[in-house]
Design an enzyme around this catalytic site. Structure first.
Site, mmCIF file in Angstrom:
data_model
loop_
_atom_site.group_PDB
_atom_site.id
_atom_site.type_symbol
_atom_site.label_atom_id
_atom_site.label_comp_id
_atom_site.label_asym_id
_atom_site.label_seq_id
_atom_site.Cartn_x
_atom_site.Cartn_y
_atom_site.Cartn_z
ATOM 1 N N SER A 155 0.821 -1.204 0.000
ATOM 2 C CA SER A 155 0.000 0.000 0.000
ATOM 3 C C SER A 155 0.857 1.256 0.000
ATOM 4 C CB SER A 155 -0.926 -0.015 1.208
ATOM 5 O OG SER A 155 -0.181 -0.255 2.383
ATOM 6 N N CYS A 156 2.155 1.087 0.200
ATOM 7 C CA CYS A 156 3.077 2.225 0.145
ATOM 8 C C CYS A 156 3.150 2.758 -1.283
ATOM 9 C CB CYS A 156 4.477 1.801 0.573
ATOM 10 S SG CYS A 156 4.626 1.340 2.294
ATOM 11 N N ILE A 157 3.709 3.961 -1.409
ATOM 12 C CA ILE A 157 3.858 4.545 -2.747
ATOM 13 C C ILE A 157 5.299 4.987 -2.966
ATOM 14 C CG2 ILE A 157 3.214 6.527 -4.200
ATOM 15 C CD1 ILE A 157 0.465 6.066 -3.605
#
Lengths: 161, 206
Positions: free
Chosen positions: A28-30
């Site tokens: 879910s990190c970017i």
């Protein structure tokens, strides 16, 4: 061989050509990259959460979109990038587990993406390409020689954006 | 008030290790009975690690793993994650589905369902043992499964902690079955506020 600079979770790195900056296994990190194609200077930021103000601890500004992006911007400018030439690319923001009742925390990938886009708009930095959402992990890297941003996945192979 | 976990005393860490031991022991017994194989487990590790280092505990952020994730509800909420390297998961599926060893090469819907059920049973056994020890009522959510890079899967359990601090308290047990060919990691990651509740329940509150 070009130098490979690794970026961990909630961290960022900047560099200049011919280096490649990489971050492994984003869920879910970017991974947000800023790049100046003329100076061949850029950086990659790996954020976990959208908003430092909703957090009880903000000791590490690179963890959040709202505090991390300005930090990345500051450091690429220091390396000689020009703000007017900067372009952004981003990938990540997946929802790894599908639950029928997606809580806010499950939707954090989408919220991360929204937060980064809003910030880049405020800073007047155009987003050239993005690959966000879906339900799979990504390894991302930016090649500072040509600004090519590569997204590697287990299920969908590899692509350049 | 951020990283309270950095201030845990050695005695409190010991108490958490014992909790992990009892929980994982119960889970290992359950798993052993299902697959009818001997299971070895190590003494649980209780570690406080920077969030970014957690993926290294399972072979690095790009290692391909199968993860079964359950949310823990009740008086001490948290997350449970059962992680298996893909190869181990395939062998476990062979055992569970009565297939020839090495037959499973990827997971179909039934295989995933079987692995989720295993996650369910392990989590239930773990939380049951925790209840006997602490009298804290803890209920698992329905399980969810993903096959992907370890880093991406671990993201899910680390996000919540990321809002509170920069470190994770991880109670981790490694299982080995089938002469070590099946390896699994069982993680219990209490929400930041839950730690005090758990420690207080075993008389180790601060």
């Amino acid at each position: 061989m070009a130098e490979l600079i690794k970026v961990g979770m909630a961290d960022y790195k900047v560099g200049r050509a011919p280096a490649i900056i990489i971050s492994y296994g984003l869920g879910s990190c970017i991974g947000v990259s800023l790049y100046d194609p003329q100076a061949k200077v850029g950086g990659l930021l790996h954020i976990m959460l959208p908003d430092s103000k909703q957090s009880r601890s903000s000791e590490n500004p690179a963890k959040f979109a709202d505090t991390g992006v300005p930090l990345l911007l500051r450091d690429v400018l220091k390396l000689g990038a020009s703000k007017s030439r900067l372009v952004a690319k981003m990938a990540g923001g997946a929802q790894m587990f599908a639950f029928a009742k997606a809580t806010d925390i499950m939707r954090v990938g989408a919220r991360n993406a929204e937060a980064v886009k809003k910030l880049l708009k405020e800073l007047n930095i155009p987003i050239l390409a993005e690959d966000t959402g879906a339900n799979y992990g990504r390894t991302v890297q930016i090649n500072l020689e040509n600004g090519v941003y590569t997204v590697k996945t287990m299920v969908k192979g590899e692509k350049e954006i | 008030m951020s990283d309270d976990i950095l201030e845990l005393t050695p005695v409190q860490m010991d108490a958490l290790r014992e909790i992990g031991n009892v929980g994982a022991g119960n889970s290992a017994t359950a798993l052993s009975q299902i697959i009818n194989h001997r299971i070895d487990m190590n003494v649980p590790k209780v570690s406080i690690v920077p969030l970014g280092d957690v993926p290294d505990m399972v072979g690095g952020p790009e290692a391909v793993v199968v993860g079964v994730f359950l949310r823990v509800y009740g008086s001490a909420p948290g997350n449970i994650l059962f992680l298996l390297p893909a190869k181990s998961a395939f062998l476990l599926v062979d055992m569970l589905m009565g297939k020839k060893r090495g037959e499973t090469k990827n997971l179909d819907f039934m295989d995933e369902s079987a692995l989720m059920e295993i996650g369910n049973i392990l989590a239930g056994a773990y939380l049951n043992a925790l209840f006997n020890l602490t009298k804290l009522s803890l209920l698992p959510s329905i399980p969810a499964l993903a096959v992907d890079m370890a880093g991406a899967i671990l993201n899910v359990v680390l996000i919540q902690l990321g809002q509170m601090g920069d470190h994770a308290l991880v109670i981790e047990t490694q299982f080995n079955a089938d002469e070590g060919d099946i390896k699994g990691h069982f993680f219990l990651v209490p929400d930041p506020g839950s730690l005090d509740t758990i420690l207080a329940a075993v008389g180790m509150g601060s």
